[in-house]
Scaffold this motif. Structure first.
Motif, short mmCIF file in Angstrom:
data_model
loop_
_atom_site.label_atom_id
_atom_site.label_comp_id
_atom_site.label_asym_id
_atom_site.label_seq_id
_atom_site.Cartn_x
_atom_site.Cartn_y
_atom_site.Cartn_z
N GLU A 199 0.82 -1.21 0.00
CA GLU A 199 0.00 0.00 0.00
C GLU A 199 0.85 1.26 0.00
OE1 GLU A 199 -2.90 -0.44 3.14
OE2 GLU A 199 -4.20 -1.64 1.84
N ARG A 200 1.65 1.36 -1.03
CA ARG A 200 2.49 2.53 -1.25
C ARG A 200 1.69 3.60 -1.99
NH1 ARG A 200 7.15 3.50 1.14
NH2 ARG A 200 7.90 1.39 0.70
N ARG A 201 2.14 4.85 -1.94
CA ARG A 201 1.58 5.92 -2.76
C ARG A 201 2.25 5.86 -4.13
NH1 ARG A 201 3.28 8.37 2.08
NH2 ARG A 201 1.59 8.64 3.58
N ILE A 202 1.44 5.68 -5.17
CA ILE A 202 1.98 5.45 -6.51
C ILE A 202 1.33 6.42 -7.48
CG2 ILE A 202 2.32 3.75 -8.35
CD1 ILE A 202 2.04 1.56 -6.29
N ILE A 203 2.18 7.07 -8.29
CA ILE A 203 1.73 8.01 -9.31
C ILE A 203 2.23 7.51 -10.67
CG2 ILE A 203 1.76 10.39 -10.12
CD1 ILE A 203 2.40 11.28 -7.28
N PHE A 204 1.32 7.39 -11.61
CA PHE A 204 1.66 7.06 -12.99
C PHE A 204 1.61 8.34 -13.82
CE2 PHE A 204 0.23 3.18 -11.14
CZ PHE A 204 0.88 2.15 -11.80
N PHE A 226 -6.91 -9.76 -3.69
CA PHE A 226 -7.19 -8.55 -2.91
C PHE A 226 -7.80 -7.49 -3.82
CE2 PHE A 226 -3.22 -10.44 -1.12
CZ PHE A 226 -3.80 -11.00 -0.01
N MET A 227 -8.30 -6.44 -3.20
CA MET A 227 -8.87 -5.32 -3.94
C MET A 227 -8.37 -4.02 -3.31
SD MET A 227 -12.85 -4.35 -4.79
CE MET A 227 -13.01 -5.79 -5.82
N TRP A 228 -7.86 -3.15 -4.16
CA TRP A 228 -7.34 -1.87 -3.68
C TRP A 228 -8.45 -1.08 -3.00
CZ3 TRP A 228 -2.69 0.04 -2.90
CH2 TRP A 228 -2.52 1.41 -2.72
N GLN A 229 -8.19 -0.62 -1.78
CA GLN A 229 -9.23 0.00 -0.94
C GLN A 229 -9.07 1.50 -0.77
OE1 GLN A 229 -11.80 -1.79 0.22
NE2 GLN A 229 -10.95 -3.68 -0.67
N HIS A 230 -8.05 2.10 -1.35
CA HIS A 230 -7.77 3.52 -1.08
C HIS A 230 -8.08 4.37 -2.31
CE1 HIS A 230 -5.87 2.37 2.74
NE2 HIS A 230 -5.29 1.39 2.07
N ILE A 231 -7.55 5.58 -2.35
CA ILE A 231 -7.81 6.50 -3.44
C ILE A 231 -7.34 5.87 -4.75
CG2 ILE A 231 -7.23 8.76 -4.41
CD1 ILE A 231 -6.87 9.78 -1.56
N ALA A 390 -1.74 -4.28 5.79
CA ALA A 390 -2.43 -3.58 4.70
C ALA A 390 -3.94 -3.72 4.88
CB ALA A 390 -2.00 -4.16 3.34
N GLN A 391 -4.66 -2.66 4.54
CA GLN A 391 -6.12 -2.67 4.70
C GLN A 391 -6.78 -3.69 3.78
OE1 GLN A 391 -7.91 1.19 4.35
NE2 GLN A 391 -10.00 0.43 4.53
N MET A 392 -6.27 -3.87 2.58
CA MET A 392 -6.90 -4.83 1.67
C MET A 392 -6.73 -6.26 2.18
SD MET A 392 -4.32 -4.63 -1.60
CE MET A 392 -2.55 -4.89 -1.44
#
Length: 632
Positions: A199-204, A226-231, A390-392
């Protein structure tokens, strides 16, 4: 359908968004069509227009490719609404503004909604507004289909069929993989994959909206089950660039034109990857591999090889598509892509089966023992400690405790546990750990153990079992033999079959065919010396058949024939081979002219053309052809 509640209906909102130039010279989006009615108040409509045109400054344009992308809006209660958008220029010439067709729904199913958008755009351009409304109203009455289900919309005698892919398990088989596999190398894809798991902060970052959307969708799909749960915002509008400063995990995409403004924001521990140049611009502590290094290479190497081979196949097929192909070749490429997606899906699911699969052993009395789960396998402990927080992962465990079952993933775990049980009978307790036969002290040194038929025995083979083959039931073969004194030897290997040491020349003449007369001096009645001194035949100058020039000097085989007193070999049956066996050759007497080896031309030298006098003398010396010979 009678039940059209928000939980089951196909979509919630349809919008057609266009651009117009305001008095200040800037472009602004506006809604030109909406269903349900435009008079109903919807707080999401204004937000949708920003996501449809995050790059409104670069229009109008003379040409642009059709773009399909997605975005996600989160309501106040945390519920997500998935947006799907298709942008294209309207028919015409010259500089013009594009039109965006958008659907808002409560379900993530990009393949299904992209086809619906294509049908909407067709009716918008080729039908009246009444017919467009009839189409979207028929779609609104449809419930969201089950995995693999197909429904049909009929309009004016024409049917439109839409199918939801069988996405009950992984989504990798139903999304576009070409973009991410051809844009990023396998190492960078795995770095993003590891960053998502912790659950890192990732920018493409990219210049194209469709590239951003496709790469982010594929990356998030890799983390199944799993399923991404954040922004999660595949395309971030310029008005929302401040999201990159959020303290919580996020996955966002920004256009290359907004990159400078993004870099001016204060960001902490962010992975920022430039898709167009396949490189990381920012990374925690300047080391992009920080998260990937948590996972042992035993689990990562199979994924690395799989991604590399898949990218190679996709690039090869892309080159083939540029040429005109037959229908059979097109079907073959489609089949290869289908199998590629299946292999990628199986590879990543296999990774989670090996790493997360034993979670069921640590759920007792409605609670999960996270500490023992991470301590059970020391080689995975650093990675599992990060994953367990991790939340997921927490939501994944809570769903399992409540009885929510994902049959596809659970079946893979069952197969894995069966394999562990089989290997335990053979003396290997854990396929993932290093407690192999050699560590138990049964065999010392290199080699030994068991191997599958795909991994044949080698003397210096390590004793650990290849963990990439644990799914399924491979056939095992013993690769070493243990003696009573404790030593070990390799099993006996059968010798390779050996051919004859030398060729035996026959010492008897070849038998004659019954009822034939030996009129050809090259038959069995000819002497060996005549055979060795035979002149080279002269091939016609323009013939393409009679181009064979025999070697004039005696070969080793000829010497063996002369020494053994054997008959000359049988001639070939083809034309122009010097000593053929056709009926005409058997009836024509041939005069033999001795040729000395010292004067013989080297092999491959074209023959000289004899003079006219020599030709006339040869014609006079030839005997007449007999006419009383029986037919052959």
């Amino acid at each position: 359908m009678s039940d059209t509640t928000n939980e089951v209906k196909l979509y919630d909102l349809v919008l057609v968004v266009e651009l117009q130039q305001e008095s200040n010279g800037k472009n602004a989006p506006f809604i030109s069509y909406r269903y349900p009615s435009l008079f109903e108040v919807d707080p999401f409509s204004a937000s949708v227009t920003q996501f449809c045109f995050p790059d409104m400054e670069k229009f109008p344009a003379v040409a642009m490719p059709k773009e399909i992308f997605s975005f996600v809006l989160t309501e106040g209660d945390g519920e997500r609404r998935f947006g799907y958008c298709l942008r294209k220029l309207p028919p015409g010439t010259g500089a013009r503004y594009p039109v965006a067709f958008s659907i808002m729904a409560y379900f993530p199913c990009f393949p299904l909604y992209s086809k619906i958008l294509e049908a909407m755009a067709y009716h918008y351009e080729n039908s009246s507004m009444k017919q467009l409304t009839e189409f979207v109203d028929s779609m609104l009455k449809q419930r969201f289909p089950d995995p693999g289900e197909t429904f049909e919309i009929k309009m004016q005698g024409k049917g439109y069929r839409f199918t939801r892919p069988n996405d009950s398990d992984s989504l990798l088989e139903h999304i576009d993989l070409d973009t991410i596999l051809t844009s990023l190398d396998e190492t960078n894809i795995l770095i993003i994959f590891a960053g998502l798991l912790v659950e890192r902060r990732i920018i493409f970052c990219s210049e194209h909206l469709s590239t951003l959307s496709s790469c982010i969708q594929t990356a998030v799909a890799l983390v199944y089950p799993f399923m991404w749960q954040h922004i999660y915002i595949p395309v971030l509008p310029r008005s929302l660039l401040s999201f990159v400063c959020a303290p919580m995990p996020f996955v966002v995409g920004v256009l290359k034109a907004d990159l400078d403004e993004v870099l001016r924001n204060p960001m902490d521990e962010v992975l920022l990857i430039d898709i167009d140049n396949d490189c990381f611009i920012l990374a925690p502590d300047g080391n992009p591999n920080q998260d990937l290094d948590l996972i042992p290479s035993t689990y990562i190497d199979p994924l690395r090889k799989l991604l590399k081979a898949s990218a190679k196949l996709i690039k090869k097929n892309q080159k083939k598509k540029k040429d005109k192909k037959t229908e059979e070749e097109i079907r073959q490429m489609e089949y290869e892509m289908k199998m590629l997606k299946k292999d990628l899906t199986a590879g990543f699911i296999n990774f989670f089966v090996q790493t997360v699969g034993p979670y069921r052993n640590y759920i007792k009395d409605g609670s999960f023992d996270s500490e023992n789960f991470t301590e059970a396998r020391p080689n995975l402990k650093p990675f599992l400690e990060q994953l367990a927080t991790a939340q997921m992962f927490e939501i994944f465990i809570q769903e399992r405790i409540r009885g929510v079952d994902q049959s596809g993933f659970e079946k893979k775990i069952d197969n894995y546990q069966k394999m562990q049980a089989e290997m335990a009978k053979l003396g290997i307790e854990d396929l993932d750990s290093s407690s192999t036969l050699r560590k138990k002290g049964r065999f010392k040194g290199k080699g030994g153990g068991w191997s599958t038929l795909r991994n044949q025995f080698k003397r210096d083979q390590p004793t650990s079992v290849d963990s990439s083959t644990i799914i399924g039931t491979p056939t095992l073969v013993k690769t070493t033999t243990e003696r009573t004194d404790g030593t070990r030897v390799a099993p006996p290997v059968p010798k390779r079959p050996q051919g004859p040491s030398s060729f035996t020349v026959p010492n008897k003449p070849l038998p004659k065919a019954p009822g034939t007369r030996n009129t050809n001096p090259f038959r069995a009645t000819a002497s060996v010396s005549d055979f060795l001194s035979r002149p080279a035949p002269v091939a016609p100058s323009k013939s393409k058949r009679n181009t064979w020039l025999p070697q004039t000097s005696p070969s080793d085989f000829s010497r063996q024939v002369a020494a053994a007193g054997a008959a000359e070999p049988r001639g070939g049956r083809g034309r122009g081979r010097g000593f053929g066996t056709s009926a005409r050759a058997r009836q024509r007497p041939v005069s033999v002219r001795p040729v000395t080896n010292s004067l013989a031309a080297p092999r491959g030298t074209p023959p000289r053309r004899p003079s006219a006098g020599l030709l006339n003398s040869r014609k006079r010396s030839l005997p007449s052809v007999p006419t009383d010979l029986p037919p052959s």
